[in-house]
Design an enzyme around this catalytic site. Structure first.
Site, short mmCIF file in Angstrom:
data_model
loop_
_atom_site.label_atom_id
_atom_site.label_comp_id
_atom_site.label_asym_id
_atom_site.label_seq_id
_atom_site.Cartn_x
_atom_site.Cartn_y
_atom_site.Cartn_z
N GLY A 1 5.17 21.95 10.62
CA GLY A 1 6.46 21.33 10.84
C GLY A 1 7.50 21.74 9.82
O GLY A 1 7.21 22.44 8.84
N HIS B 1 10.73 13.06 9.52
CA HIS B 1 11.12 12.49 10.80
C HIS B 1 12.07 11.33 10.49
O HIS B 1 11.85 10.56 9.55
CB HIS B 1 9.88 11.99 11.54
CG HIS B 1 10.15 11.48 12.91
ND1 HIS B 1 10.71 10.22 13.15
CD2 HIS B 1 9.95 12.03 14.14
CE1 HIS B 1 10.82 10.05 14.44
NE2 HIS B 1 10.38 11.12 15.07
N THR C 1 12.63 8.39 11.54
CA THR C 1 12.09 7.02 11.45
C THR C 1 10.61 6.97 11.09
O THR C 1 10.14 5.97 10.55
CB THR C 1 12.27 6.28 12.80
OG1 THR C 1 11.59 7.00 13.84
CG2 THR C 1 13.74 6.14 13.14
N HIS D 1 0.83 -1.21 0.00
CA HIS D 1 0.00 0.00 0.00
C HIS D 1 0.86 1.26 0.00
O HIS D 1 1.86 1.34 0.71
CB HIS D 1 -0.91 0.01 1.23
CG HIS D 1 -2.12 0.89 1.07
ND1 HIS D 1 -2.04 2.26 1.09
CD2 HIS D 1 -3.42 0.58 0.86
CE1 HIS D 1 -3.26 2.76 0.92
NE2 HIS D 1 -4.11 1.77 0.77
#
Length: 299
Positions: free
Chosen positions: A163, A168, A170, A82
Site C-alpha cells: 500500500g 487510511h 478512518t 491498548h
C-alpha cells in the site's frame, strides 16, 4: 494430515456490542471456518477473535473481518488503553497442523497484499513475516501508535510493506503476520496508581532485560479503579504463565499492592495450563496422560 490454520485478529472496538457482532458475523459467514472465541475488553477498547480452518478459508475470513472493521470503526474517534495503529489493528496467522511457519507467512503476505489493494489500508508485515529485522516485534511496528504513525508513515524507514505511505482516512494502518501461539495474560492490581503497573511491566518485558519472550505494559482500568499489567507471553514453554504471574505478584508486594485478579484473553494451549497446575499443586510425576480430555482427543 489436514491443513489447519488459526487466526487471532485484534480490532479496535471493545465497547459497542453491535459493531463487535457484525465483525464476528463476517467470520461466521465463511464456510469451513470455526469461530472459537470473541473476547471484548471495554477498558482496552479492543476485541480479540479466534478462528480456525483450512488456510484458504481462514484467509478469506480474515479479509472479510478486516473489511467490516474498516467499514465500521473510525480511528479518529477511537480511544482505549491498548496500543493500536488501526481499526483492524493486527492479524496474526498461526500454523496448527499440516502447515509450516513458511506456509503461514505465505498466507500473511497474500492477505496483506489484498487488504492494501482492495481496502486501501497500508499493511506492515511483522513477526515471522517481517521483511526487515526492525519489524519483527509488534511493539516496534506500533511505535507512535495511530496518532504518531500519521506523521511518521511518510519516512523511508516507516514505508508500509503493502500500500501507499499514507494512512487510511478512518481505518489507519494494519499489521499482518505469522507467529507461534502466544498467550495474552493480564494481572490486575488493587491500586489506582498506574505508575506502579508501568514500573512492573518495564521490569517484566524482555526488551528491558526482564523475562524472555515477554511483552508487557501497564494499563489504567479507570472505571474499575484498578490498574493492570498486560502481557503477551510469546513462548510459554520458555516463560510459563506461573513465572510471569509470580514476578508480578512479588513486585506488586514490594510496592505494597495486592494482586486482585488475572485473566487470559482468547484461547490458551492446554499444556500451558497444565504447567500452572503442576507448579501450584506441586504434583509428583504428573503427566499430560492423566488429563481425561487429552486422552480422549488422542483416541
Amino acid at each position: 494430515m489436514q491443513k489447519l490454520l488459526q487466526c487471532i485478529p485484534n480490532f479496535s472496538e471493545g465497547q459497542r456490542p453491535e459493531v463487535i457482532e457484525q465483525i464476528a458475523d463476517a467470520v461466521r459467514a465463511v464456510e469451513d471456518v470455526r469461530l472459537l472465541g470473541v473476547s471484548p475488553n471495554g477498558d482496552h477498547n479492543r476485541t480479540v477473535l479466534t478462528f480456525v480452518g483450512p488456510p484458504d478459508a481462514v484467509a478469506e475470513a480474515a479479509f472479510q473481518a478486516t473489511s467490516k472493521a474498516v467499514e465500521l470503526i473510525d480511528m479518529r474517534m477511537q480511544k482505549g488503553e491498548h496500543p493500536r495503529i488501526g481499526a483492524m489493528d493486527v492479524v496474526p496467522f498461526v500454523p496448527i497442523s499440516g502447515m509450516t511457519m513458511a506456509d503461514a507467512v505465505d498466507v500473511a503476505n497474500a492477505v496483506g497484499k489484498r487488504i492494501a489493494a482492495e481496502l486501501d489500508v497500508p499493511v506492515y508485515l511483522y513477526a515471522a513475516a517481517a521483511t526487515t529485522p526492525a519489524r519483527k516485534r509488534l511493539p516496534d511496528v506500533r511505535h507512535g501508535q495511530y496518532e504518531g504513525l500519521q506523521e511518521s508513515i511518510a519516512l523511508p524507514e516507516r514505508k508500509p510493506d503493502f500500500g501507499e505511505a499514507k494512512m487510511h482516512p478512518t481505518a489507519g494502518a494494519i499489521a499482518v503476520g505469522a507467529r507461534p501461539p502466544l498467550i495474552a495474560f493480564n494481572v490486575n492490581l488493587g491500586t489506582g496508581n498506574v505508575a506502579i503497573a508501568k514500573t512492573i511491566a518495564k521490569g517484566l518485558r524482555e526488551s528491558s532485560g526482564g523475562l524472555m519472550n515477554v511483552q508487557a505494559l501497564g494499563v489504567d482500568l479507570a472505571e474499575q479503579g484498578i490498574v493492570q499489567v498486560s502481557m503477551n507471553l510469546l513462548d510459554y514453554t520458555r516463560t510459563p504463565i506461573h513465572r510471569a504471574y509470580e514476578l508480578v505478584r512479588i513486585e506488586a508486594e514490594r510496592h505494597g499492592v495486592a494482586v486482585v485478579g488475572s485473566e487470559i484473553v482468547g484461547l490458551v494451549p492446554l499444556d500451558a495450563l497444565l504447567g500452572v497446575v503442576d507448579f501450584y499443586l506441586r504434583l509428583s510425576d504428573f503427566t499430560r496422560n492423566q488429563v481425561l480430555e487429552a486422552r480422549l482427543l488422542e483416541g
